[in-house]
Design an enzyme around this catalytic site. Structure first.
Site, PDB file in Angstrom:
ATOM      1  N   LYS A 141      -0.597  -3.468   0.867  1.00 27.03           N
ATOM      2  CA  LYS A 141      -0.873  -4.369  -0.245  1.00 27.03           C
ATOM      3  C   LYS A 141      -2.393  -4.608  -0.352  1.00 27.03           C
ATOM      4  O   LYS A 141      -3.133  -4.396   0.607  1.00 27.03           O
ATOM      5  CB  LYS A 141      -0.137  -5.698  -0.051  1.00 27.03           C
ATOM      6  CG  LYS A 141       1.394  -5.545   0.072  1.00 27.03           C
ATOM      7  CD  LYS A 141       2.027  -4.849  -1.134  1.00 27.03           C
ATOM      8  CE  LYS A 141       3.505  -5.088  -1.303  1.00 27.03           C
ATOM      9  NZ  LYS A 141       4.380  -4.356  -0.386  1.00 27.03           N
TER      10      LYS A 141
HETATM   11  C1  LIG Z   1       5.892  -4.731   0.038  1.00 24.88           C
HETATM   12  C2  LIG Z   1       7.079  -5.295  -0.635  1.00 24.88           C
HETATM   13  C3  LIG Z   1       8.028  -6.064   0.046  1.00 24.88           C
HETATM   14  C4  LIG Z   1       8.080  -6.182   1.546  1.00 24.88           C
HETATM   15  O1  LIG Z   1       7.015  -6.790   2.148  1.00 24.88           O
HETATM   16  P1  LIG Z   1       6.814  -6.630   3.721  1.00 24.88           P
HETATM   17  O2  LIG Z   1       5.598  -7.434   3.977  1.00 24.88           O
HETATM   18  O3  LIG Z   1       6.613  -5.171   3.993  1.00 24.88           O
HETATM   19  O4  LIG Z   1       8.011  -7.171   4.398  1.00 24.88           O
HETATM   20  C5  LIG Z   1       9.051  -6.642  -0.685  1.00 24.88           C
HETATM   21  N1  LIG Z   1       9.167  -6.475  -2.011  1.00 24.88           N
HETATM   22  C6  LIG Z   1       8.293  -5.722  -2.701  1.00 24.88           C
HETATM   23  C7  LIG Z   1       8.453  -5.605  -4.188  1.00 24.88           C
HETATM   24  C8  LIG Z   1       7.230  -5.097  -2.038  1.00 24.88           C
HETATM   25  O5  LIG Z   1       6.370  -4.344  -2.730  1.00 24.88           O
END
Ligand SMILES: *Cc1c(COP(=O)(O)O)cnc(C)c1O
Length: 400
Positions: free
Chosen positions: A209
């Protein structure tokens, strides 16, 4: 489907055989040097978890960065657990008469994982083909609504989900809504008034992210009581004392991850400028190549993504073949749709034509804060090669 002529032509383009693969994402988190002062604090306090000083500081600074004052954010161990904390704090565990969680199928699997962890049966719904969102109006008219105990609204690729209509839906139906805003860090910071309110938003701070603590997440909400319950849910249901008073798990962020977060917040202006530059270069080069209308970057979506939006499956396959031939990694970030993942095959669902189309046609291109102009040139040249391989596309593509 393998397009014959298109793929052969793409493979024939001259590509330096020794060219290194460009990865689909190349994170750059704070260096050891920038982390050191925060790690030294941990050495001194010898507090490693359980909502210590660094997690507290990180929560406050993150909240301020998002324009929410001092206490609008509660850190979690991951985005998935932030979702679970928000679900348990707002809807609680599923009940026998309302076992379903409406969940768009065009999302990352974690959305449905979190619903299942809280005992809900995910029920997959389609998204709007233009906004890529499951919209509040679609939820209001859903035939299964009287068996629904939770709605998961997803902010795809870091686009914001506006609070107002979902808050009204929740008020009118009594059904809690949780927004999976995993990649919305930048949008929340830009539009806290529209995107933060009574409906909780779960952020992911995973390394893929835009803003990251390595692994991490946060619940973001204007309702202090809900945030307190989410904090308790992510700490075994403990509410102040060591008495488990609600469904819970261990979803606490550690002091080490908060250290990364504090260092990343210090570096955020540089990180943001670097991502902006890469997105700008992508847009300019795509426009020059005549595919500017198909390359989607920030600020429409989060800076950690650049997407190629193919017109159809044939074009998607041609572009994918050309990228592969040029040693450029790509990814369908949300896969073909959750209903096609083996773990969710038996889940109830609607017809999902838009999900299936977007799953095929939205192709994640490489992104990185330090993605070079040279690399972007290579990527856009591969897109161009793929598009030229489709007969009749040339004239059309150059109109954009
Ligand atoms: C990255 C993501 C998640 C999960 O987040 P984590 O920190 O990896 O647990 C959930 N939903 C969406 C839409 C994502 O892009």
């Amino acid at each position: 489907m393998k397009p014959g002529a298109a793929s052969r032509q793409a493979v024939c383009r001259p590509i330096p055989p020794q060219a290194a693969w460009i990865p689909v994402f190349r994170p750059a988190l704070p260096t050891a040097e920038r982390l050191a002062p925060f790690l030294a604090i941990i050495d001194q306090t010898r507090q490693y978890s359980n909502y210590g000083g660094l997690v507290g500081r990180f929560a406050k600074r993150l909240s301020e960065t998002l324009g929410l004052g001092a206490d609008g954010v509660r850190p979690a161990v991951s985005g998935t657990l932030a979702l679970l904390g928000a679900i348990l704090a707002s809807a609680g565990r599923a009940s026998p008469d309302r076992p379903l969680a409406l969940c768009p199928a065009h999302t990352f699997v974690a959305t449905a994982n979190a619903a299942e962890m809280a005992g809900y049966q995910p029920y997959f719904v389609d998204v709007d083909v233009n906004s890529w969102l499951f919209e509040p109006a679609m939820a209001r008219n859903h035939p299964a609504l009287d068996r629904v105990g939770l709605v998961l609204a997803v902010a795809p690729y870091g686009q914001g989900v506006e609070q107002a209509a979902w808050a009204a839906f929740s008020r009118d139906t009594g059904i809690p809504v949780v927004i999976d805003g995993a990649a919305t860090f930048e949008r929340l910071a830009a539009f806290p008034g529209e995107l933060v309110g009574q409906v909780p938003v779960a952020l992911s701070l995973h390394a893929t992210k835009t803003f990251s603590t390595g692994e991490g997440g946060a619940v973001v909400c204007a309702d202090r009581g809900l945030l307190d319950r989410a904090t308790a849910a992510l700490n075994f249901g403990f509410n102040g004392e060591r008495i488990s008073s609600m469904p819970g798990t261990n979803g606490k962020m550690s002091e080490y991850h908060a250290a990364v977060g504090l260092a990343a917040l210090e570096a955020w202006p540089e990180t943001q400028a670097a991502f902006d530059k890469a997105a700008y270069t992508y847009r300019r080069q795509a426009e020059a190549a005549g595919c500017g209308d198909r390359v989607v970057t920030a600020p429409r979506i989060a800076s950690c993504y650049t997407l190629y939006h193919a017109r159809d499956a044939v074009e998607a396959a041609a572009v994918e073949n050309a990228l592969h031939a040029a040693r450029i990694e790509y990814r369908h970030w949300y896969g073909p749709g959750l209903h096609l993942e083996p773990a969710f095959r038996s889940a109830p669902r609607d017809e999902l034509p838009n999900t299936e189309q977007l799953g095929r046609c939205l192709i994640g291109l490489p992104m990185a804060p330090d993605l070079s102009t040279q690399e972007i040139f290579r990527i856009v040249a591969a897109l161009d090669a793929g598009l030229r391989g489709i007969s009749g596309h040339d004239e059309e593509g150059n109109n954009g």
